[in-house]
Design an enzyme around this catalytic site. Sequence first.
Site, PDB file in Angstrom:
ATOM      1  CG  HIS A   5       5.932  -0.825   2.339  1.00  0.00           C
ATOM      2  ND1 HIS A   5       5.016   0.018   1.736  1.00  0.00           N
ATOM      3  CD2 HIS A   5       5.602  -0.841   3.658  1.00  0.00           C
ATOM      4  CE1 HIS A   5       4.176   0.479   2.641  1.00  0.00           C
ATOM      5  NE2 HIS A   5       4.507  -0.022   3.823  1.00  0.00           N
ATOM      6  CD  GLU A   6       6.805  -3.363   6.256  1.00  0.00           C
ATOM      7  OE1 GLU A   6       7.016  -2.548   7.177  1.00  0.00           O
ATOM      8  OE2 GLU A   6       5.676  -3.549   5.768  1.00  0.00           O
ATOM      9  CG  HIS A  31       7.481   1.695   7.096  1.00  0.00           C
ATOM     10  ND1 HIS A  31       6.836   2.902   6.959  1.00  0.00           N
ATOM     11  CD2 HIS A  31       6.557   0.737   6.765  1.00  0.00           C
ATOM     12  CE1 HIS A  31       5.593   2.700   6.552  1.00  0.00           C
ATOM     13  NE2 HIS A  31       5.401   1.395   6.426  1.00  0.00           N
ATOM     14  CG  HIS A  69       1.769   3.600   5.422  1.00  0.00           C
ATOM     15  ND1 HIS A  69       1.192   3.084   6.550  1.00  0.00           N
ATOM     16  CD2 HIS A  69       2.551   2.621   4.908  1.00  0.00           C
ATOM     17  CE1 HIS A  69       1.606   1.838   6.718  1.00  0.00           C
ATOM     18  NE2 HIS A  69       2.439   1.536   5.740  1.00  0.00           N
TER      19      HIS A  69
END
Length: 299
Positions: A151-152, A155, A161
């Site tokens: 997830h990071e 980013h 998100h």
Amino acid sequence: MLSEEQVNLLDETGGIYPAPAPAVPGDSIMVSPVAGTKVVYPANTKRAVGRHPNENVFWSMVRYVIDPSLTASEKNVLRSAIQHIESRTNVRFYNATGQPTMDSTYGFAYPYVNVQNNAESAFVSNSYVGRIGGRQNLNIGSACGVGVVVHELCHACAMYHEHCRYDRDNYITVNTNNIEDKALSDVRKITSNIRGAFDFNSIMIYGSYTFSKNGQPTMLKKDGSTFYQNDVLSDLDRAWLNYFYLPYIARSDVYRELDDVVYDGNNNILTEAQRIELQAALNNGNPTPPSGGRIPNVH
């Protein structure tokens, strides 16, 4: 993670970066980070949400450095997260640990992700969105698993998100009264993003109880049911990454060599003939990489 300036921009404009330059009437405002030319991005294309291409925030390869604070366990989680992304998308990571972080001739800082231990919380990981220039920290909480780090890293590749989409209220109800104050910026709507169909399977959407301060749901589907954060890339996540990235192999020269597997923007694998044709197009018609140009890149 947001700076004070980005928080102010979010309040004022609905985005965390200055607005892209206005488009010429009837022209595309999308710019390919690979070719630097304008591209057509249909509004109904089903891909995930993220930064705008003409904000110049994409990487050729995501350059990262393993900070000395990272534990052996966290390094293993990072390697697994990188392997998960690289095995399913065109994104490639370059391990620049131990290499210079500044250009010795001109004195500018190389853009790179410094992956470090989050000393403030074992249960929180965070990252900036896209390539912001110079050193940018990505924090890993020691209790966080592979899915959180994927997830990071997404980013860092410029993905937002999913629950911050401008149209999210058509799909979910956000209960801000149940959200920890420090996490309110994580659910603010972003209006200046690239978006497709809403994706409850995205690895970029929080679960219904994430950052709850009272045990009550922070987000619910419109029918009142709960949902959970995925720990693997969804098809739409992959399509977004595959649309904006190409799988480059690390080289010391200027030849743009592609990995054996290349996806198109719909997650289809290019044929070998298509891959070679694309590689030639990226190198002034030359489909053959010069020998001896590859450099070590061990995660």
